[in-house]
Design an enzyme around this catalytic site. Structure first.
Site, PDB file in Angstrom:
ATOM      1  N   LYS A 166      34.038  48.069  46.483  1.00  0.00           N
ATOM      2  CA  LYS A 166      34.511  47.294  46.820  1.00  0.00           C
ATOM      3  C   LYS A 166      35.527  47.663  48.445  1.00  0.00           C
ATOM      4  O   LYS A 166      35.607  46.821  48.512  1.00  0.00           O
ATOM      5  CB  LYS A 166      35.987  46.358  45.335  1.00  0.00           C
ATOM      6  CG  LYS A 166      35.263  46.620  44.525  1.00  0.00           C
ATOM      7  CD  LYS A 166      34.651  45.529  44.298  1.00  0.00           C
ATOM      8  CE  LYS A 166      34.338  44.711  43.105  1.00  0.00           C
ATOM      9  NZ  LYS A 166      33.043  43.697  43.244  1.00  0.00           N
ATOM     10  N   ALA A 209      28.340  39.026  42.010  1.00  0.00           N
ATOM     11  CA  ALA A 209      26.911  40.111  41.314  1.00  0.00           C
ATOM     12  C   ALA A 209      27.674  41.368  42.458  1.00  0.00           C
ATOM     13  O   ALA A 209      28.344  42.088  43.290  1.00  0.00           O
ATOM     14  CB  ALA A 209      25.775  39.820  42.203  1.00  0.00           C
ATOM     15  N   TYR A 251      33.408  52.468  41.407  1.00  0.00           N
ATOM     16  CA  TYR A 251      32.752  51.174  41.691  1.00  0.00           C
ATOM     17  C   TYR A 251      34.368  51.040  42.081  1.00  0.00           C
ATOM     18  O   TYR A 251      34.030  50.026  43.601  1.00  0.00           O
ATOM     19  CB  TYR A 251      33.055  50.463  40.271  1.00  0.00           C
ATOM     20  CG  TYR A 251      34.208  49.721  40.258  1.00  0.00           C
ATOM     21  CD1 TYR A 251      35.589  49.518  40.300  1.00  0.00           C
ATOM     22  CD2 TYR A 251      33.484  48.241  40.098  1.00  0.00           C
ATOM     23  CE1 TYR A 251      36.226  48.181  40.694  1.00  0.00           C
ATOM     24  CE2 TYR A 251      33.956  47.170  40.880  1.00  0.00           C
ATOM     25  CZ  TYR A 251      35.152  46.936  39.449  1.00  0.00           C
ATOM     26  OH  TYR A 251      35.894  45.968  40.140  1.00  0.00           O
ATOM     27  N   ASP A 292      17.021  39.528  41.001  1.00  0.00           N
ATOM     28  CA  ASP A 292      17.997  40.618  42.122  1.00  0.00           C
ATOM     29  C   ASP A 292      18.208  39.826  43.004  1.00  0.00           C
ATOM     30  O   ASP A 292      17.586  39.733  43.782  1.00  0.00           O
ATOM     31  CB  ASP A 292      16.984  42.004  42.194  1.00  0.00           C
ATOM     32  CG  ASP A 292      17.818  43.159  42.598  1.00  0.00           C
ATOM     33  OD1 ASP A 292      16.912  43.956  42.531  1.00  0.00           O
ATOM     34  OD2 ASP A 292      19.544  42.815  42.904  1.00  0.00           O
ATOM     35  N   ASP A 300      43.042  56.981  35.349  1.00  0.00           N
ATOM     36  CA  ASP A 300      43.984  56.014  35.419  1.00  0.00           C
ATOM     37  C   ASP A 300      45.594  56.383  36.343  1.00  0.00           C
ATOM     38  O   ASP A 300      45.618  57.581  36.787  1.00  0.00           O
ATOM     39  CB  ASP A 300      43.800  55.707  33.962  1.00  0.00           C
ATOM     40  CG  ASP A 300      43.225  55.203  32.945  1.00  0.00           C
ATOM     41  OD1 ASP A 300      43.282  54.300  33.985  1.00  0.00           O
ATOM     42  OD2 ASP A 300      43.682  55.101  31.738  1.00  0.00           O
ATOM     43  N   TYR A 329      30.888  37.249  33.530  1.00  0.00           N
ATOM     44  CA  TYR A 329      32.243  36.374  32.897  1.00  0.00           C
ATOM     45  C   TYR A 329      32.449  35.601  34.253  1.00  0.00           C
ATOM     46  O   TYR A 329      33.317  34.944  33.552  1.00  0.00           O
ATOM     47  CB  TYR A 329      32.661  38.220  32.593  1.00  0.00           C
ATOM     48  CG  TYR A 329      34.733  37.663  32.062  1.00  0.00           C
ATOM     49  CD1 TYR A 329      35.157  38.796  32.654  1.00  0.00           C
ATOM     50  CD2 TYR A 329      34.231  37.363  31.678  1.00  0.00           C
ATOM     51  CE1 TYR A 329      36.815  38.688  32.388  1.00  0.00           C
ATOM     52  CE2 TYR A 329      36.020  36.948  30.869  1.00  0.00           C
ATOM     53  CZ  TYR A 329      36.806  37.833  31.118  1.00  0.00           C
ATOM     54  OH  TYR A 329      38.237  37.638  30.788  1.00  0.00           O
ATOM     55  N   LYS A 368      29.937  46.903  37.129  1.00  0.00           N
ATOM     56  CA  LYS A 368      31.703  46.882  37.420  1.00  0.00           C
ATOM     57  C   LYS A 368      31.914  47.840  36.421  1.00  0.00           C
ATOM     58  O   LYS A 368      33.660  48.465  36.035  1.00  0.00           O
ATOM     59  CB  LYS A 368      32.316  45.484  37.668  1.00  0.00           C
ATOM     60  CG  LYS A 368      31.467  45.221  35.932  1.00  0.00           C
ATOM     61  CD  LYS A 368      32.530  44.001  35.748  1.00  0.00           C
ATOM     62  CE  LYS A 368      33.022  43.329  34.645  1.00  0.00           C
ATOM     63  NZ  LYS A 368      33.662  42.184  34.075  1.00  0.00           N
ATOM     64  N   SER A 395      39.305  43.521  44.501  1.00  0.00           N
ATOM     65  CA  SER A 395      39.456  44.183  42.839  1.00  0.00           C
ATOM     66  C   SER A 395      40.754  44.692  43.739  1.00  0.00           C
ATOM     67  O   SER A 395      40.983  45.750  44.828  1.00  0.00           O
ATOM     68  CB  SER A 395      38.773  45.613  42.726  1.00  0.00           C
ATOM     69  OG  SER A 395      39.385  46.068  41.551  1.00  0.00           O
ATOM     70  N   ASN A 406      37.370  48.547  28.578  1.00  0.00           N
ATOM     71  CA  ASN A 406      38.552  47.683  28.826  1.00  0.00           C
ATOM     72  C   ASN A 406      39.316  47.334  28.179  1.00  0.00           C
ATOM     73  O   ASN A 406      38.536  47.768  26.622  1.00  0.00           O
ATOM     74  CB  ASN A 406      38.027  46.149  29.799  1.00  0.00           C
ATOM     75  CG  ASN A 406      37.174  46.926  31.313  1.00  0.00           C
ATOM     76  OD1 ASN A 406      36.866  46.518  32.126  1.00  0.00           O
ATOM     77  ND2 ASN A 406      37.796  47.897  32.072  1.00  0.00           N
ATOM     78  N   LEU A 407      40.810  47.185  28.001  1.00  0.00           N
ATOM     79  CA  LEU A 407      41.811  47.487  26.696  1.00  0.00           C
ATOM     80  C   LEU A 407      41.449  45.709  26.438  1.00  0.00           C
ATOM     81  O   LEU A 407      41.481  46.057  24.848  1.00  0.00           O
ATOM     82  CB  LEU A 407      43.242  47.272  27.502  1.00  0.00           C
ATOM     83  CG  LEU A 407      44.130  47.005  26.444  1.00  0.00           C
ATOM     84  CD1 LEU A 407      44.046  48.324  25.605  1.00  0.00           C
ATOM     85  CD2 LEU A 407      45.265  47.060  27.466  1.00  0.00           C
ATOM     86  N   ASN A 420      43.982  42.010  36.764  1.00  0.00           N
ATOM     87  CA  ASN A 420      43.543  42.586  35.107  1.00  0.00           C
ATOM     88  C   ASN A 420      42.602  41.428  34.604  1.00  0.00           C
ATOM     89  O   ASN A 420      43.026  40.563  34.385  1.00  0.00           O
ATOM     90  CB  ASN A 420      44.166  43.612  34.549  1.00  0.00           C
ATOM     91  CG  ASN A 420      43.482  44.594  35.440  1.00  0.00           C
ATOM     92  OD1 ASN A 420      44.321  45.349  36.210  1.00  0.00           O
ATOM     93  ND2 ASN A 420      43.228  45.954  34.866  1.00  0.00           N
TER      94      ASN A 420
HETATM   95  C1  WQD Z   1      43.558  49.004  31.243  1.00  0.00           C
HETATM   96  C2  WQD Z   1      45.005  49.810  30.590  1.00  0.00           C
HETATM   97  C3  WQD Z   1      44.444  52.042  30.376  1.00  0.00           C
HETATM   98  C4  WQD Z   1      40.957  51.084  26.954  1.00  0.00           C
HETATM   99  C5  WQD Z   1      39.029  48.554  35.422  1.00  0.00           C
HETATM  100  C6  WQD Z   1      39.252  48.394  37.143  1.00  0.00           C
HETATM  101  C7  WQD Z   1      40.163  47.051  37.921  1.00  0.00           C
HETATM  102  C8  WQD Z   1      38.815  46.339  37.264  1.00  0.00           C
HETATM  103  C9  WQD Z   1      39.329  45.745  35.785  1.00  0.00           C
HETATM  104  C10 WQD Z   1      36.364  45.527  36.996  1.00  0.00           C
HETATM  105  C11 WQD Z   1      45.264  51.003  31.315  1.00  0.00           C
HETATM  106  C12 WQD Z   1      44.604  51.515  28.807  1.00  0.00           C
HETATM  107  C13 WQD Z   1      42.750  50.841  28.198  1.00  0.00           C
HETATM  108  C14 WQD Z   1      41.537  51.582  25.490  1.00  0.00           C
HETATM  109  C15 WQD Z   1      43.647  51.993  26.842  1.00  0.00           C
HETATM  110  N1  WQD Z   1      37.337  46.192  36.756  1.00  0.00           N
HETATM  111  N2  WQD Z   1      43.431  51.614  27.906  1.00  0.00           N
HETATM  112  N3  WQD Z   1      42.340  52.525  25.442  1.00  0.00           N
HETATM  113  O1  WQD Z   1      41.563  50.115  34.915  1.00  0.00           O
HETATM  114  O2  WQD Z   1      43.039  48.222  34.609  1.00  0.00           O
HETATM  115  O3  WQD Z   1      41.213  48.120  35.939  1.00  0.00           O
HETATM  116  O4  WQD Z   1      39.071  47.175  34.910  1.00  0.00           O
HETATM  117  O5  WQD Z   1      36.432  44.416  36.032  1.00  0.00           O
HETATM  118  O6  WQD Z   1      39.422  46.824  39.489  1.00  0.00           O
HETATM  119  O7  WQD Z   1      39.682  49.285  38.136  1.00  0.00           O
HETATM  120  O8  WQD Z   1      42.008  48.064  33.102  1.00  0.00           O
HETATM  121  O9  WQD Z   1      41.249  47.455  30.942  1.00  0.00           O
HETATM  122  O10 WQD Z   1      40.118  49.975  31.140  1.00  0.00           O
HETATM  123  O11 WQD Z   1      42.737  49.389  31.697  1.00  0.00           O
HETATM  124  O12 WQD Z   1      44.853  52.965  26.348  1.00  0.00           O
HETATM  125  O13 WQD Z   1      40.998  51.539  25.260  1.00  0.00           O
HETATM  126  O14 WQD Z   1      44.728  49.400  30.068  1.00  0.00           O
HETATM  127  O15 WQD Z   1      44.611  53.384  30.260  1.00  0.00           O
HETATM  128  O16 WQD Z   1      46.175  51.836  31.363  1.00  0.00           O
HETATM  129  P1  WQD Z   1      41.930  49.508  34.642  1.00  0.00           P
HETATM  130  P2  WQD Z   1      41.323  48.832  31.426  1.00  0.00           P
END
Ligand code: WQD
Length: 335
Positions: free
Chosen positions: A152, A80, A148, A57, A295, A11, A83, A123, A198-199, A178
């Site tokens: 880092k 690489a 994870y 790899d 979280d 990505y 995550k 990160s 992720n969100l 993010n």
């Molecule tokens: C964001 C917000 C959740 C999903 C992590 C890693 C970071 C990076 C990105 C890899 C939070 C909320 C999420 C859902 C929700 N790593 N949420 N419902 O946890 O901040 O960061 O991912 O790429 O290093 O730590 O990202 O997108 O998972 O969450 O409410 O179904 O969205 O609680 O507040 P995060 P996230």
């Protein structure tokens, strides 16, 4: 001379490849464990340029030797690594072996070939639960809440010790907040395998009708609306930050530099839902559920150091992030 991107079909790596190709030749390695070969075709279509690609790899020293023997590598950007936060809790050894062991093997082969310009994809998770926001590079690191994030943190320490042992290294550690969004062409973007952790990818799948509803993980956090606040940064802005980091290393003979790559603005989960609906005119069904373990309430950057020292600043808005994320999935689903 070429720039080597490990995980360059992933990505962040693929979006960075597009920005770097303007002025650089690239060698890309990827094992497609979390990416797809068609990304390479998309990079060619977007830039009209080829990368020199090796499937393999990045932790395999024999494979790396082949790549370094066959190419004049000037600098390396290490994307690489595994995550997925949740997966790392279940399979810590897999994460420590691949992320830390792999990076050590990469650095050893670089050292052997006297290639010492290195950019590391770190990160904001290394800050753990921040005492104060916004977070600067001088903020305390540690207290990571999952393997994870700990990989880092450990790799950052390894890089600091490596630089102390040999200050001819030229290292830039980039702490991503993010990353979200997709290239405006809609040809590459974020589409994780399985159910997204992720969100943003989860919101996109709900809007596309592929998932029933989003569960908002808690609305009792100490934030303006009770839901988690994060510093979302458009992946294209993030990619441009790598171009600037490389320029910095090319200007400096040696050094170890650490930068936050974020916008400096925090948005809550509900803010993101509202921004997505406004930008795409699509409905996002959601329910409020319990907090997700690990979280934190708030995490957003103070990007002043990167703004000043890299002459880089995130320019794309939360609406751009939402619009481009939706555009990518619409194109993908229409194929
Ligand atoms: C964001 C917000 C959740 C999903 C992590 C890693 C970071 C990076 C990105 C890899 C939070 C909320 C999420 C859902 C929700 N790593 N949420 N419902 O946890 O901040 O960061 O991912 O790429 O290093 O730590 O990202 O997108 O998972 O969450 O409410 O179904 O969205 O609680 O507040 P995060 P996230």
């Amino acid at each position: 001379m070429s720039i080597l991107l490990t995980g360059g079909a992933g990505y962040i790596g693929s979006h960075t490849a597009i920005e770097l190709l303007e002025n650089n030749d690239l060698v890309v390695i990827d094992d497609f464990s979390n990416s797809k070969p068609e990304v390479l075709d998309a990079i060619k279509e977007i830039t009209n340029k080829e990368v020199k690609f090796y499937e393999g790899d990045y932790s395999d020293k024999g494979f790396l030797e082949k790549v370094f023997n066959e190419n004049e590598i000037d600098a390396v950007i290490n994307f690489a690594g595994f995550k997925a936060v949740g997966e790392s809790v279940k399979e810590p050894l897999k994460y420590y072996d691949n992320n830390i062991g792999g990076c050590i093997h990469l650095l050893e082969v670089m050292q052997k070939h006297n290639v010492k310009k290195f950019i590391f994809s770190s990160s904001a998770t290394v800050y753990g639960k921040p005492d104060v926001v916004p977070i600067t590079e001088e903020s305390k690191v540690g207290g990571t809440t999952n393997p994870y994030g700990t990989t880092k943190l450990f790799i950052e320490r390894i890089l600091e010790d490596l630089y102390k042992s040999d200050n001819t290294w030229d290292i830039c550690i980039l702490r991503y907040f993010n990353p979200v969004g997709s290239h405006p062409s809609g040809l590459i973007g974020e589409d994780p395998n399985g159910i997204p952790n992720n969100l943003m990818p989860y919101i996109v799948r709900v809007a596309a009708g592929q998932l029933e509803q989003l569960t908002v993980f808690g609305n009792d956090y100490n934030t303006h609306d009770g839901t988690g606040v994060r510093d979302y940064i458009h992946v294209v802005d993030l990619a441009k930050g790598h171009v600037k980091a490389l320029e910095k290393l090319n200007k400096e003979d040696s050094g170890l530099f650490i930068y936050n790559l974020g916008t400096g603005t925090g948005y809550s989960v509900l803010d993101m839902i509202n921004a997505f609906e406004k930008a795409t005119n699509k409905k996002v069904n959601y329910v409020i559920g319990p907090r997700r373990e690990g979280d934190i309430d708030e995490c957003y950057s103070d990007p002043t150091k990167a703004n000043n020292e890299l002459n880089w600043k995130a320019e794309l808005t939360i609406e751009d992030m939402c619009r481009d994320s939706w555009n990518y999935i619409e194109k993908k689903n229409s194929k």
